[in-house]
Design a protein around this motif. Structure first.
Motif, PDB file in Angstrom:
ATOM      1  N   MET A  90     -40.147 -19.956 -25.162  1.00 55.79           N
ATOM      2  CA  MET A  90     -40.878 -19.049 -24.280  1.00 55.79           C
ATOM      3  C   MET A  90     -40.922 -19.570 -22.857  1.00 55.79           C
ATOM      4  N   ALA A  91     -41.031 -20.910 -22.711  1.00 58.32           N
ATOM      5  CA  ALA A  91     -41.097 -21.501 -21.375  1.00 58.32           C
ATOM      6  C   ALA A  91     -39.810 -21.263 -20.590  1.00 58.32           C
ATOM      7  N   LYS A  92     -38.676 -21.224 -21.274  1.00 55.63           N
ATOM      8  CA  LYS A  92     -37.397 -21.027 -20.580  1.00 55.63           C
ATOM      9  C   LYS A  92     -37.269 -19.624 -20.000  1.00 55.63           C
ATOM     10  N   LYS A  93     -38.071 -18.663 -20.527  1.00 55.46           N
ATOM     11  CA  LYS A  93     -37.993 -17.293 -20.041  1.00 55.46           C
ATOM     12  C   LYS A  93     -38.780 -17.073 -18.763  1.00 55.46           C
ATOM     13  N   LYS A  95     -39.783 -17.177 -14.973  1.00 51.39           N
ATOM     14  CA  LYS A  95     -39.041 -17.330 -13.715  1.00 51.39           C
ATOM     15  C   LYS A  95     -39.755 -16.582 -12.596  1.00 51.39           C
ATOM     16  N   ASP A  96     -39.367 -16.886 -11.372  1.00 56.19           N
ATOM     17  CA  ASP A  96     -39.948 -16.230 -10.204  1.00 56.19           C
ATOM     18  C   ASP A  96     -39.541 -14.759 -10.161  1.00 56.19           C
ATOM     19  N   ILE A  97     -40.450 -13.941  -9.571  1.00 53.35           N
ATOM     20  CA  ILE A  97     -40.163 -12.518  -9.378  1.00 53.35           C
ATOM     21  C   ILE A  97     -40.007 -12.266  -7.885  1.00 53.35           C
ATOM     22  N   SER A  98     -38.899 -11.725  -7.499  1.00 52.41           N
ATOM     23  CA  SER A  98     -38.672 -11.402  -6.094  1.00 52.41           C
ATOM     24  C   SER A  98     -39.538 -10.210  -5.704  1.00 52.41           C
ATOM     25  N   ALA A 235     -32.581  -9.604  -5.921  1.00 55.26           N
ATOM     26  CA  ALA A 235     -32.930 -10.794  -6.699  1.00 55.26           C
ATOM     27  C   ALA A 235     -33.465 -11.907  -5.812  1.00 55.26           C
ATOM     28  N   LYS A 236     -33.018 -11.933  -4.550  1.00 56.09           N
ATOM     29  CA  LYS A 236     -33.435 -12.999  -3.638  1.00 56.09           C
ATOM     30  C   LYS A 236     -34.262 -12.492  -2.459  1.00 56.09           C
TER      31      LYS A 236
END
Length: 604
Positions: A90-93, A95-98, A235-236
């Motif tokens: 679960m931790a690998k999923k 991520k930051d949200i742009s 995405a960025k």
């Protein structure tokens, strides 16, 4: 005797562990002292924003045990019997949200929730940016707006201004990056705030049509115009320049934006035409040339005034309304070495005398905060007391040169031009404050003329000279108009509804930070201070309207009584002539005397 030597050596050997124990105790006491010092430092106000202190040996052992547990993923936690591998998966999923991705998925928050609103929002954001740029450069704004249909639900919007233009390096960031701009941190009145609008419009156009936006800018007649074709890397949240070139244009300076998007054009209350009409109401110094997909000839709104509004100046925050956490952050980042210096340099309307009063107030709250103390050395409890002392101290309201109201005269001119009414009343209130932010309310009333008499009043809502067209019922301006006792001002009003009559009501709020209900800037939030000022402005205009209506009614009654006198006096004269056997000359004289008496009594 020879046997005593080993005994002495045993004594020496026994004394060595004691020395080691003492040294170990000293180390432990030093560690305890250092931990106490660290804890005391964390208790200071800066500790709220500082990283966590170093872990204790016991916690280090615990972390080591956890690492060991991670090496054997098939072992389960004893309390919940949950597999550790699941938590790692679960931790690998995560991520930051742009911010671009967020608003692309939630574009309704920005006003792109329907094709009709999307088209209007695109025009509105471009117009706001153009007017801000022109006024900041002290140029009388002239906007050329063209909306052309390329399909049943697809349009190309082109907007050009005569502003100062934008340098090449900033063009991609301004038009193809969300939350980028110069207005968010500026404490002065501006139309835009977050730096989202025009870049979000370009992103919406790319999402719905697959075509990037086109921007042309020129900063001087001596330099060529730069054309960029831009898209957003969602995405960025970064701009992507698809094409760059130098182009020939006729205009000396300015910026032109072209966006192709999915949108529906329609006439009516929420149309682009109505929006631009209201823009001309709140911005008398603007000339607008507008071409729509239906009409053959362009619609032109000429400027009423050739004088630019006074430019708003940037101000420091006011201490009243600043929140505790913000105050702590400011004290952590300040370069001042005393609390007095910090308050005087970081806030407006604070002098050494005011600082002394704040210090006196803190003494009554449990602990006197010395103005000569270093701001970074105050504990959280001390800053809390200082914050309460600031709130309890009376200070001057913030300066109002950061605002740029429309003005009573110009409001009256635009209301007369747009409605041709019988009467125009305008009111500008004195500036007030909410949450440390200065704001000013203006109200205008147009009565009679060609306005429909049997319909509900037309209301026009403005925030920093920008028309608000949606969410009318949720807006503080509408609530203040409905909450005004219009019956006291000779105007009909049903319970909980707008007044009825040949009436148009304009309300404008000018502020360094308008509290909108959402990012799409459709309605003003209902702060008590704002509602109060709006009601007072409308009531003041209402009293002036009531004075006019009562005077008009008295004049109408007088004319009606005058007609009665003209109608019935000759009949009374004939009756008197028959009763008193008067001659015609005497009858005429009696009629004159009666008319004079009745006229005098009527005027009294």
């Amino acid at each position: 005797m020879p046997r005593k030597k080993p005994q002495a050596s045993r004594t020496q050997a026994a004394s060595k562990p004691t020395a080691k124990k003492k040294a170990a105790k000293k180390k432990v006491s030093k560690k305890k002292t250092s931990r106490k010092t660290a804890a005391a430092a964390c208790r200071r106000q800066g500790g709220l924003f500082d990283p966590e202190p170093a872990a204790s040996p016991a916690r280090r052992k615990k972390k080591t045990a956890n690492k060991t547990a991670k090496k054997s993923p098939r072992k389960s936690v004893s309390t919940g019997q949950v597999d550790v591998a699941i938590a790692e998966k679960m931790a690998k999923k995560q991520k930051d949200i742009s911010v671009s991705e967020f608003f692309a998925k939630n574009r309704h928050l920005l006003g792109f929730d329907s094709p009709a609103r999307a088209l209007l929002t695109t025009v509105r954001e471009a117009v706001d940016n153009s007017l801000d740029a022109c006024e900041e450069a002290s140029v009388l704004p002239e906007l050329i707006i063209d909306v052309r249909a390329t399909g049943s639900t697809q349009h190309v919007v082109t907007i050009r201004d005569n502003g100062p233009g934008i340098v090449r390096e900033q063009l991609p960031r301004i038009f193809a990056r969300l939350l980028y701009g110069s207005k968010f941190h500026a404490r002065k009145q501006t139309r835009g705030q977050q730096g989202i609008g025009i870049s979000a419009a370009g992103m919406y156009g790319t999402l719905t049509t697959g075509k990037p936006m086109r921007v042309v800018s020129r900063i001087s007649r001596r330099k060529p115009a730069i054309e960029l074709v831009l898209a957003i890397d969602m995405a960025k949240n970064q701009p992507v320049v698809k094409k760059e070139s130098e182009v020939e244009v006729e205009w000396a300076h300015g910026t032109e934006v072209q966006i192709e998007l999915e949108g529906t054009y329609k006439k009516g209350k929420h149309s682009i035409d109505s929006f631009l009409d209201q823009v001309s109401l709140a911005n008398p110094h603007v000339k607008i040339v507008y071409s729509n997909p239906i009409d053959e000839e362009p619609i032109i709104w000429e400027r009423v005034s050739k004088v630019l509004p006074d430019p708003p100046n940037e101000i420091l925050p006011h201490p009243h309304g600043v929140e505790l956490g913000i105050l702590m952050q400011m004290m952590k980042e300040t370069n001042s070495r005393t609390v007095s210096g910090f308050l005087c340099t970081e806030f407006c309307r604070v002098t050494p005398n005011v600082v002394k009063k704040v210090s006196d107030e803190t003494e009554g709250l449990g602990k006197r905060i010395d103005p000569d103390r270093h701001p970074k050395r105050l504990s959280t409890a001390d800053v809390r007391i200082l914050h309460k002392g600031i709130e309890a101290t009376r200070m001057m309201a913030p300066p109002t040169n950061c605002l740029s109201p429309i003005g009573e005269d110009l409001m009256a001119k635009t209301l007369r031009r747009n409605f041709d009414p019988e009467l125009v009343i305008t009111v500008t209130r004195q500036p007030s404050v909410y949450r440390g932010n200065p704001f000013q309310v203006e109200a205008g009333i147009a009565w009679g003329g060609e306005l429909p008499g049997d319909d509900l009043a037309s209301i026009f809502r403005f925030a920093n000279r920008v028309p608000l067209q949606y969410e009318q019922g949720a807006c503080a301006i509408t609530q203040s108009i409905v909450g005004t006792p219009w019956k006291n001002y000779e105007i009909q009003q049903a319970r909980g509804a707008l007044p009825t009559g040949p009436l148009a009501v304009l309300v404008h709020i000018a502020s360094v930070w308008v509290p909108f209900t959402s990012e799409s800037k459709k309605a003003v939030a209902s702060y008590d201070e704002i509602l109060k000022e709006m009601r007072l402005a409308i009531m003041e205009a209402g009293r002036k309207l009531a004075t006019h209506l009562r005077k008009k009614r008295r004049l109408a009654d007088a004319e009606r009584k005058k007609d009665y006198i003209k109608t019935y006096i000759p009949q009374i004269g004939i009756a008197l002539q028959d009763i008193l056997t008067l001659s015609d000359t005497q009858r005429t004289k009696a009629e004159g005397n009666l008319s004079d008496v009745l006229e005098r009594s009527r005027k009294m």
